[in-house]
Design a protein around this motif. Structure first.
Motif: not given
Ligand SMILES: Nc1ncnc2c1ncn2[C@@H]1O[C@H](COP(=O)(O)OP(=O)(O)OP(=O)(O)O)[C@@H](O)[C@H]1O
Ligand SMILES: [Mg+2]
Length: 246
Positions: A193, A233-234, A236-238, A240-241, A246
């Motif tokens: 984040e 949030f999108e 962050c997901r990218e 994190r991947k 994740i």
């Protein structure tokens, strides 16, 4: 023009440990770049090389067109444990960098007082670091760094020992500073984040020896509202991947 440039940087410590290998990236003027990666992958090593505290065994670190061979004048360094001198007061800690650069004591103290005020630390000038909370010590570290009016900020997990609220506040402060003063920032963090909120470029390193796995562009960074937007949030997901979380 790139203000910071890593050119195929590699580091093998004298005991044979290879910390990083073939790391290249660049940060434009006024840009902000975060290095993210698993513990022990060489993030601090990388930052120390840019700070001139460590000499790389391969490649080059370049700041404002010059290879880094000693601590660069225009760059301020902020470390995880604040890097404050425990035997010096808040005022002395903040004025020190200016005095080292040749400013007279009186002027240095005036400048230090102004910056302490800006960080909400007026009234604490004569305190010692251990008499302050973690968040306040971190602000003193920022005050000391900013007192020299750096063009570049190098930061190694500057918020990691803070509680969530103080952390968010200081992140907002740093964001404002970056936007207002057109600083060029290189930040190391474990926090996805934080990386997404504070930098337009995210360099993901592999486990040790750290190599660049991916460079993620994050053009929306730079405003406070980003934190609560769907795009945040999108992103962050990218990220994190890519870091394998994740
Ligand atoms: N002075 C040193 N001598 C030998 N090896 C070292 C030295 N400093 C760091 N290392 C090694 O280099 C590797 C990278 O260390 P570094 O501190 O740069 O990692 P890091 O990514 O900052 O980790 P963390 O996220 O835990 O802070 C580690 O394996 C560490 O053991
Ligand atoms: Mg580290």
């Amino acid at each position: 023009m790139a203000v910071l440039e890593a050119v195929r940087l590699g580091m093998i410590y004298p005991n044979g440990t290879r910390a990083i290998k073939d790391v290249s990236f660049s940060v434009e003027k006024g840009g902000s770049c975060t290095i993210i990666g698993p513990s022990g992958c060489g993030k601090t090593t990388l930052l120390f090389i840019f700070s001139g505290l460590l000499k790389s065994t391969e490649g080059k670190a370049i700041i404002e067109g010059k290879e880094v061979t000693s601590p660069p004048k225009n760059a301020a360094l902020i470390l995880q444990n604040y890097g404050l001198f425990p035997w010096k007061t808040v005022m002395e800690n903040v004025a020190l960098g200016l005095e080292i650069r040749g400013m007279k004591k009186g002027r240095a103290r005036n400048a230090a007082r102004q910056i302490l005020e800006r960080l909400g630390l007026e009234g604490f000038e004569n305190y010692y670091p251990k008499q302050l909370s973690g968040g306040m010590q971190q602000r003193v570290a920022f005050a000391r760094a900013l007192a020299i009016k750096p063009r570049i900020m190098l930061m190694d997990e500057p918020f990691s020992s803070l509680d969530a609220l103080s952390r968010e506040k200081l992140q907002n402060f740093l964001l404002e500073l970056w936007m207002k003063e057109r600083l060029t920032m290189l930040l190391v963090t474990h926090s996805v984040e934080e990386a997404v909120f504070l930098s337009k470029k995210i360099v993901v390193l592999s486990p040790r020896p750290g190599r660049v796995i991916r460079v993620i562009e994050n053009p929306m960074a730079g405003r406070k509202e980003y934190r609560s937007m769907e795009e945040f949030f999108e992103k962050c997901r990218e990220v994190r991947k890519s870091v394998g979380a994740i």
